[in-house]
Design an enzyme around this catalytic site. Structure first.
Site, short mmCIF file in Angstrom:
data_model
loop_
_atom_site.label_atom_id
_atom_site.label_comp_id
_atom_site.label_asym_id
_atom_site.label_seq_id
_atom_site.Cartn_x
_atom_site.Cartn_y
_atom_site.Cartn_z
N SER A 100 -72.98 -22.84 14.91
CA SER A 100 -74.16 -23.68 15.16
C SER A 100 -74.21 -23.99 16.66
O SER A 100 -73.16 -24.02 17.32
CB SER A 100 -74.03 -24.99 14.37
OG SER A 100 -74.87 -25.99 14.91
N TYR A 151 -69.57 -32.42 11.66
CA TYR A 151 -70.19 -31.07 11.61
C TYR A 151 -69.96 -30.36 12.94
O TYR A 151 -69.59 -29.17 12.96
CB TYR A 151 -71.68 -31.22 11.31
CG TYR A 151 -72.44 -29.92 11.18
CD1 TYR A 151 -72.37 -29.15 10.01
CD2 TYR A 151 -73.26 -29.46 12.21
CE1 TYR A 151 -73.08 -27.95 9.89
CE2 TYR A 151 -73.97 -28.28 12.09
CZ TYR A 151 -73.89 -27.53 10.94
OH TYR A 151 -74.60 -26.34 10.82
N1 LIG Z 1 -80.10 -25.07 8.60
C1 LIG Z 1 -79.78 -25.30 9.87
O1 LIG Z 1 -80.47 -26.07 10.59
C2 LIG Z 1 -78.60 -24.60 10.50
C3 LIG Z 1 -78.47 -24.61 11.91
C4 LIG Z 1 -77.39 -23.97 12.50
C5 LIG Z 1 -76.44 -23.34 11.70
N2 LIG Z 1 -76.59 -23.34 10.33
C6 LIG Z 1 -75.55 -22.68 9.53
O2 LIG Z 1 -76.13 -21.60 8.81
C7 LIG Z 1 -75.37 -21.38 7.60
C8 LIG Z 1 -76.32 -21.26 6.41
O3 LIG Z 1 -76.97 -22.51 6.24
P1 LIG Z 1 -78.39 -22.65 5.51
O4 LIG Z 1 -79.25 -23.39 6.46
O5 LIG Z 1 -78.83 -21.37 4.93
O6 LIG Z 1 -77.96 -23.69 4.36
P2 LIG Z 1 -78.36 -23.77 2.80
O7 LIG Z 1 -79.73 -23.26 2.59
O8 LIG Z 1 -78.05 -25.16 2.39
O9 LIG Z 1 -77.32 -22.76 2.12
C9 LIG Z 1 -75.94 -23.05 2.06
C10 LIG Z 1 -75.27 -21.96 1.21
O10 LIG Z 1 -73.86 -22.22 1.17
C11 LIG Z 1 -73.42 -22.24 -0.19
N3 LIG Z 1 -72.30 -23.18 -0.30
C12 LIG Z 1 -72.28 -24.49 0.08
N4 LIG Z 1 -71.09 -25.04 -0.20
C13 LIG Z 1 -70.32 -24.05 -0.73
C14 LIG Z 1 -68.99 -23.99 -1.23
N5 LIG Z 1 -68.18 -25.07 -1.26
N6 LIG Z 1 -68.53 -22.81 -1.72
C15 LIG Z 1 -69.32 -21.71 -1.72
N7 LIG Z 1 -70.59 -21.70 -1.27
C16 LIG Z 1 -71.08 -22.86 -0.79
C17 LIG Z 1 -74.67 -22.69 -0.97
O11 LIG Z 1 -74.69 -22.25 -2.32
P3 LIG Z 1 -74.21 -23.22 -3.54
O12 LIG Z 1 -74.78 -24.60 -3.24
O13 LIG Z 1 -74.74 -22.58 -4.79
O14 LIG Z 1 -72.74 -23.18 -3.44
C18 LIG Z 1 -75.76 -21.92 -0.23
O15 LIG Z 1 -75.80 -20.59 -0.68
C19 LIG Z 1 -74.38 -22.55 7.51
O16 LIG Z 1 -73.11 -22.14 7.96
C20 LIG Z 1 -74.96 -23.58 8.46
O17 LIG Z 1 -73.99 -24.46 9.00
C21 LIG Z 1 -77.65 -23.93 9.73
#
Ligand SMILES: NC(=O)c1ccc[n+]([C@@H]2O[C@H](COP(=O)([O-])OP(=O)(O)OC[C@H]3O[C@@H](n4cnc5c(N)ncnc54)[C@H](OP(=O)(O)O)[C@@H]3O)[C@@H](O)[C@H]2O)c1
Length: 266
Positions: free
Chosen positions: A136, A149
């Site tokens: 991030s 985070y």
């Molecule tokens: N959204 C943002 O603003 C942002 C910005 C910068 C970086 N990121 C990074 O991008 C990545 C993807 O995020 P996203 O925005 O796509 O989030 P998201 O839509 O909330 O998706 C999170 C994913 O992680 C899985 N997950 C969560 N906890 C887990 C666990 N304990 N074991 C296995 N799977 C787990 C969830 O599936 P289940 O709930 O079914 O387990 C889901 O598939 C993350 O690493 C996040 O930190 C996001």
């Protein structure tokens, strides 16, 4: 890396960025092993016809989950691991329960390290392999309201760099991608309202997925998404007190939204 021959383990595949990544990797011809905790959500990830796909439900904060996914990855013959699963962490640190802080560190830092450790013997045996860690912007510009985070993502960035240096004489490339805000369900409404109040840019998951796929294809070591974010990441490395000063001016609005988050989800 030639994606048409890649065999990719993708964590967080049912989420906003993960499902966009799964689609783009499948369109590039990759075979996929998709994982997340909720098997029902994983089953709904839409992919082009003809793509080889397996799905494994596993909680990556548990030893059993890591072991189950590692076994599935060995059977699958993985040559790419994308550590994308994550959880958000918006809120003032002093208001976050210890178990919330532990959960953020377990999901966003410990799980990718443990999974990478479990899969390295498999990846080392391949002629070409890669580990892609989704970090991030907050890993380089630690932000008020995201202390745990930011700590987890800064740890993941350091891990990526150290492991890349350790594996420099191996076939395994280590890639770190640092997105800024993405329009997914990760951020709760209060964090989204904060982004809007601060005019923070928010990318569509498809745009971020295209960066990840491009970094993997070219073997780019570091990809930071967004121009002002790249600049502030450098500035924070050189003169963190300047960033302290800039963020001090935004603290009132950050606290206002973080307090709303605490009230919504104590
Ligand atoms: N959204 C943002 O603003 C942002 C910005 C910068 C970086 N990121 C990074 O991008 C990545 C993807 O995020 P996203 O925005 O796509 O989030 P998201 O839509 O909330 O998706 C999170 C994913 O992680 C899985 N997950 C969560 N906890 C887990 C666990 N304990 N074991 C296995 N799977 C787990 C969830 O599936 P289940 O709930 O079914 O387990 C889901 O598939 C993350 O690493 C996040 O930190 C996001």
């Amino acid at each position: 890396m030639r994606l048409s021959e890649a065999r990719v383990v993708l964590t967080g595949a049912s989420g906003g960025l993960g499902s966009a990544l799964a689609r783009q990797l499948a369109e590039a011809g990759a075979s996929l092993l998709l994982t997340g905790r909720d098997a029902g959500r994983l089953a709904t990830v839409a992919l082009p016809a003809g793509c080889e796909v397996r799905r494994v439900a596993a909680d990556l904060t548990s030893e059993e989950g890591i072991a189950a996914l590692a076994q599935a990855a060995r059977d699958f013959g993985a040559d790419v691991l994308i550590n994308n699963a994550g959880t958000g962490g918006f809120g003032l640190f002093e208001n976050q329960a210890p178990k919330t802080v532990a959960h953020i560190l377990a999901t966003d830092l410990a799980a990718p390290l443990r999974l990478t450790h479990a899969l390295l013997p498999v990846l080392r045996d391949r002629p070409a392999a890669a580990v892609v860690n989704i970090g991030s912007a907050f890993g380089s510009i630690p932000f008020a309201g995201f202390a745990a985070y930011s700590a987890a993502k800064a740890g993941l960035r350091a891990f990526s760099q150290a492991l890349r240096r350790e594996l420099a004489d191996s076939p395994v490339r280590v890639i770190h991608v640092a997105p800024r805000a993405i329009d997914t369900a990760l951020d709760p409404p209060a964090a989204r309202a904060l982004n809007a109040a601060l005019s923070n840019a928010c990318d569509r998951p498809e745009v971020v997925a295209a960066h990840v796929v491009d970094a993997l294809r070219r073997g780019v070591a570091e990809r930071h998404i967004g121009f002002p974010e790249r600049l502030f990441a450098r500035l924070n490395g050189l003169a963190p007190e300047l960033v302290d000063r800039g963020l001090r001016g935004k603290l009132g609005v950050i606290k206002q939204h973080a307090t709303a988050q605490h009230t919504e989800s104590p």
